[in-house]
Scaffold this motif. Sequence first.
Motif, short mmCIF file in Angstrom:
data_model
loop_
_atom_site.label_atom_id
_atom_site.label_comp_id
_atom_site.label_asym_id
_atom_site.label_seq_id
_atom_site.Cartn_x
_atom_site.Cartn_y
_atom_site.Cartn_z
N ASP A 116 -5.24 -6.56 18.11
CA ASP A 116 -4.22 -7.67 17.78
C ASP A 116 -3.21 -7.29 17.09
OD1 ASP A 116 -5.99 -9.76 18.79
OD2 ASP A 116 -7.37 -10.15 16.95
N LEU A 117 -3.26 -6.18 16.25
CA LEU A 117 -2.10 -5.66 15.41
C LEU A 117 -1.03 -4.88 16.15
CD1 LEU A 117 -3.69 -4.53 12.13
CD2 LEU A 117 -2.19 -6.57 12.34
N SER A 158 7.51 -2.26 11.97
CA SER A 158 6.78 -1.00 11.15
C SER A 158 5.76 -1.24 10.33
CB SER A 158 7.81 -0.37 10.35
OG SER A 158 9.07 0.31 11.40
N PHE A 159 5.85 -2.30 9.53
CA PHE A 159 4.86 -2.42 8.52
C PHE A 159 3.38 -2.91 9.29
CE2 PHE A 159 2.56 -5.38 5.46
CZ PHE A 159 2.78 -4.59 4.28
N ILE A 160 3.70 -3.72 10.29
CA ILE A 160 2.22 -3.71 11.07
C ILE A 160 1.75 -2.59 11.73
CG2 ILE A 160 1.69 -5.14 13.19
CD1 ILE A 160 3.60 -7.12 13.05
N LEU A 161 2.57 -1.88 12.01
CA LEU A 161 1.92 -0.32 12.26
C LEU A 161 1.14 0.45 11.02
CD1 LEU A 161 4.59 1.50 14.56
CD2 LEU A 161 2.67 -0.19 15.22
N LEU A 162 1.60 0.09 9.83
CA LEU A 162 0.97 0.44 8.62
C LEU A 162 -0.37 -0.39 8.56
CD1 LEU A 162 0.80 1.88 5.87
CD2 LEU A 162 1.92 -0.14 4.95
N LEU A 163 -0.37 -1.70 8.71
CA LEU A 163 -1.49 -2.20 8.63
C LEU A 163 -2.50 -1.87 9.74
CD1 LEU A 163 -0.15 -5.99 8.36
CD2 LEU A 163 -1.11 -4.51 6.57
#
Length: 304
Positions: A116-117, A158-163
């Motif tokens: 999902d991410l 980019s923050f979603i890739l961190l998640l």
Amino acid sequence: MIVRPRPHWLRLLFVWRGSLLLRILPQLALVVLLASAVTLSHGELADRKITLTATPFTLIGIALAIFLAFRNNASYDRYWEARKLWGVLLIESRALARQLLTLPKQAPEHTHAAIDLIIASVVALRQQLREENKPAELAGWMSAAEFARLQAARAKPSFILLLLGERLRALREAGALSDWLLPPLEAHIDALSAAIGGCERIAGTPLPFAYSVILHRTVYMFCALLPFGLVDSIGAMTPLMVGFVAYTFFALEAIGEEIEEPFGTSANDLPLDALSRGIELNLRELRGETDLPLPPQPIDFILR
């Protein structure tokens, strides 16, 4: 974006949609009216005969054509690089989802949340490139806590890739991901990050403004003076020939400007809605969802 089978040559002469004719029609009409006025006055301006030969227009026309070609090549390079970057997003997303779904010991809640991410990162990138603000589109692809953290982020993809990296950590802690499987997954996330960064670079770095200014001024000056160089040699045909030359130069300038920013919503820009939706449906199919709609196609068979 318009992708259509090549129509019959006769129909191709009358295609409007995507041809940029509507965009350049006002300035094209103005140039033709000017050429008509020059023809009727036989090249006289304020009772003075303006005498221009074809020689300077030949020299300037060649230089202008070369400059237009350079400008359009630079714009098309940006367009094609953007399309390749979205191809990388598709390839890396599918590869990462496939590896997650074939882990030796799965933790389905974390695996499906990680996929999902991946989808959310693509949706967020499309919104960022088009300067859209549609939080509801992202809320359904992550938990409430993750969505709350996302709101404070400026670079949401980019923050979603961190998640996503945190989800991989959860898989590791759940025993579904061994130390030797982690680096290949991280490599795919790095590739997604590189593709996102490449799109941001294109969106944030237009071609130097000086190119547009000098090209725009030269094209308009050339087309405005051209009637004075043709009227003595071709007479009544001057407006027609000036209109044809102006259409060529105005259209080349307009297409260069349009594809210079490939992430927009005009007819010749990349179909980001179809691309992002296609990636979403691809990943949902990989994890076993059925009865999915067909992926959208950026194809327009209607000639307008």
